[in-house]
Design a protein around this motif. Structure first.
Motif, short mmCIF file in Angstrom:
data_model
loop_
_atom_site.label_atom_id
_atom_site.label_comp_id
_atom_site.label_asym_id
_atom_site.label_seq_id
_atom_site.Cartn_x
_atom_site.Cartn_y
_atom_site.Cartn_z
N UNK A 186 0.83 -1.20 0.00
CA UNK A 186 0.00 0.00 0.00
C UNK A 186 0.86 1.26 0.00
N UNK A 187 0.23 2.39 -0.30
CA UNK A 187 0.89 3.69 -0.22
C UNK A 187 0.20 4.55 0.83
N UNK A 188 1.00 5.14 1.72
CA UNK A 188 0.50 6.05 2.73
C UNK A 188 1.23 7.38 2.57
N UNK A 189 0.54 8.35 1.99
CA UNK A 189 1.19 9.60 1.61
C UNK A 189 0.46 10.81 2.19
N UNK A 190 1.25 11.74 2.74
CA UNK A 190 0.72 13.04 3.11
C UNK A 190 -0.05 13.09 4.41
N UNK A 191 0.39 12.35 5.43
CA UNK A 191 -0.27 12.50 6.74
C UNK A 191 0.28 13.75 7.40
N UNK A 192 -0.58 14.77 7.56
CA UNK A 192 -0.14 16.08 8.02
C UNK A 192 -0.89 16.54 9.27
N UNK A 193 -1.59 15.64 9.94
CA UNK A 193 -2.22 15.98 11.21
C UNK A 193 -1.80 14.98 12.28
N UNK A 194 -1.92 15.40 13.53
CA UNK A 194 -1.45 14.61 14.65
C UNK A 194 -2.17 13.27 14.74
N UNK A 195 -1.42 12.27 15.17
CA UNK A 195 -1.94 10.92 15.31
C UNK A 195 -1.07 9.93 14.56
N UNK A 196 -0.77 8.80 15.20
CA UNK A 196 0.01 7.75 14.55
C UNK A 196 -0.67 7.30 13.26
N UNK A 197 0.12 7.08 12.22
CA UNK A 197 -0.47 6.66 10.96
C UNK A 197 -1.04 5.24 11.10
N UNK A 198 -0.22 4.29 11.52
CA UNK A 198 -0.67 2.91 11.76
C UNK A 198 -0.38 2.56 13.21
N UNK A 199 -1.41 2.14 13.93
CA UNK A 199 -1.24 1.73 15.32
C UNK A 199 -1.65 0.29 15.52
N UNK A 200 -0.76 -0.51 16.09
CA UNK A 200 -1.11 -1.87 16.50
C UNK A 200 -1.60 -1.82 17.93
N UNK A 201 -2.82 -2.26 18.14
CA UNK A 201 -3.49 -2.15 19.43
C UNK A 201 -3.82 -3.53 19.97
N UNK A 202 -4.08 -3.61 21.25
CA UNK A 202 -4.60 -4.83 21.86
C UNK A 202 -5.95 -4.53 22.50
N UNK A 203 -6.90 -5.44 22.29
CA UNK A 203 -8.17 -5.33 23.00
C UNK A 203 -7.93 -5.51 24.50
#
Length: 517
Positions: A186-203
């Motif tokens: 995939x392509x992830x381009x131009x994230x310009x606001x606060x917040x992790x782009x990809x987050x691995x989480x646990x329930x």
């Protein structure tokens, strides 16, 4: 050992393979990989102006009505404001009839609650996540996002500082819960606001490993402070946090393994924060990735027994660029090539050994049950192996940090005691600093000397500041020393640093098309 061994180590690190000819008697110049070369891209262009608006409500209904095992092929067009909804069917495929020509615009969040769901060839742009956990949230198992693009997906949600602390909201693009989920090509381009782009989480309550795969993706042009988030100086410290491209876990789940694989990705011009890829869990592998001109670093922030290997990191002289930094225990950092990263201070360097607040010699560990030693604090580096890495002409090739630590992200008071890395093993590493204003090794042994480090066949060529290296097992040359001590020792088996590494470009990674707006 002859100087030609140094030449071979440097040239092979980028070019890979075996030397076909006799090496030169002078240090070779590496083939610089610049941004223009990395950005070169002949993929098909998808033009926003050529796509028509389609019936989003009808598409949403079709997706929600999918039965197990079905495939939904979506016709080209823009599908606006799908909103937040669940996909509960199992073994389904949702794909664009023509990859890159199906755009989800406005506010959208697809919650993948079923298993074995594939999303293929989709574009998320001209809008933003309908809820802060992302445009796609993986809740089930064995789900895959492939050949898709997130492109400047920053709009349409409220983005204002709160009244309490002037803190900006943190919106992810993708969250990974569940097990064995995949982000492929995939392509992830131009994230310009606060917040992790990809987050691995646990329930909540989940203590088992995740086994996710993040492979063959392009991360491009991630920038902070594009909306003046740092204007309030009292809030800069926390508004400057949470801009990672990938975060595996968080402090609360850091005592558990994730066992996620991050492999063969290209990170290009990503300047979010100190942490570009942040490991906050255990048992992960970061392998065979390329990092070019990022004012950011690989950060082993929490968690034990992570492996970082076979990566190429090229700063190209960019200010604040960095390599690898680490805390905690049991990691292996091997066969990485790092060149011309320019980070300074007590955090950034080609390889940065951090200080921690745990007395590991006496068995102390972080725990939420101990005030001041909670899991979100800094675990002292312990029993980490650093081997077969090449670090070339960086401002601080290797840094033994003397950093003190604040109580928390929101409390600037400092902890009273820090501890330096303990029982670290350095083996077969090359640190070469010949360029102007570069250091082979720097530290502050009067404040934070490493505890019981071991060295075997390391080579340090260039100025060393604030650190006394042992001669036993270390090949050491400092041009600033007097002539009587200015020479290279000759070990019998110096391996010469990282070898056979591949430099990725946009042609090797990401979706097979480009977006034009």
């Amino acid at each position: 050992m002859k100087k030609s061994i140094i030449v071979t180590a440097i040239s092979l690190a980028l070019l890979g393979g075996c030397a076909a000819t006799e090496p030169s008697t002078k240090v070779a110049e590496t083939a610089t990989i610049n941004v223009a070369m990395a950005e070169k891209n002949d993929k098909t262009i998808i033009d926003s102006a050529l796509l028509q608006n389609q019936d989003a409500a009808a598409l949403k209904a079709k997706i929600q009505q999918l039965k197990d095992g079905e495939t939904l092929v979506i016709e080209p067009g823009k599908y606006e404001n799908l909103g937040k909804f669940d996909i509960k069917a199992n073994n389904v495929t949702i794909k664009a009839a023509t990859p890159g020509n199906v755009w989800f615009t406005g506010l959208v969040q697809l919650n993948l609650r079923g298993n074995n769901i594939t999303l293929d060839g989709l574009v998320f742009t001209e809008g933003g996540p309908a809820e802060r956990m992302g445009g796609v949230v993986f809740r089930g198992d064995n789900n895959t996002l492939t050949n898709s693009t997130f492109y400047f997906f920053n709009d349409d949600y409220e983005y204002l500082p709160d009244a309490k602390r002037a803190e900006y909201p943190k919106y992810l693009w993708i969250s990974l819960y569940g097990k064995h989920n995949n982000l492929i090509n995939n392509t992830f381009e131009g994230k310009h606001k606060r917040g992790t782009l990809i987050g691995v989480q646990k329930a909540k309550g989940d203590t088992t490993a995740d086994f996710h795969t993040i492979k063959g993706n392009l991360f491009y042009n991630q920038q902070h402070n594009q909306f003046n988030e740092f204007d309030n100086q009292d809030a800069v410290r926390y508004n400057g946090n949470s801009w990672e491209a990938i975060r595996l876990g968080d402090s609360k789940s850091s005592i558990y393994d994730s066992k996620t694989l991050i492999e063969g990705n290209l990170f290009l011009k990503c300047d979010g924060e100190t942490e570009l890829v942040s490991l906050k869990s255990g048992g992960n592998t970061l392998r065979g990735n390329t990092f070019i001109e990022n004012a950011s670093m690989i950060s082993m922030r929490h968690g034990k027994n992570n492996i970082v290997e076979d990566n190429v990191i090229l700063g190209n002289g960019k200010r604040m660029s960095g390599g690898i930094r680490f805390y905690d225990e049991g990691h292996i950092i091997r066969n990485n090539y790092i060149e011309r990263v320019m980070g300074t201070g007590n955090v950034r360097g080609g390889l940065a050994v951090n200080t921690g607040i745990t007395d590991v010699v006496n068995g102390e560990a972080l725990s939420d049950d101990v005030k001041g030693k909670e899991l979100n604090k800094q675990a002292t580096p312990y029993k980490v192996t650093i081997e077969n890495n090449s670090i070339i002409d960086s401002r601080q090739n290797i840094l033994y940090s003397d950093k003190t630590h604040r109580v928390s992200l929101y409390d600037n008071a400092k902890v009273t005691t820090v501890f330096a890395g303990t029982d670290l093993t350095f083996k077969n590493n090359l640190s070469y600093a010949k360029a102007s204003r570069t250091l082979a090794l720097t530290g502050n042994e009067s404040t934070a000397p490493l505890v019981n480090p071991t060295y075997e066949n390391d080579l340090y060529f260039g100025p060393v500041a604030g650190v006394e290296l042992p001669w036993d097992g270390v090949i050491y040359r400092d041009p600033k020393l007097k002539r009587a001590e200015n020479g290279l020792l000759e070990p019998t088996n110096f391996d010469g640093g990282a070898r056979g590494l591949k430099v990725l470009t946009t042609q090797d990674t990401g979706a097979s098309y480009q977006i034009k707006k």
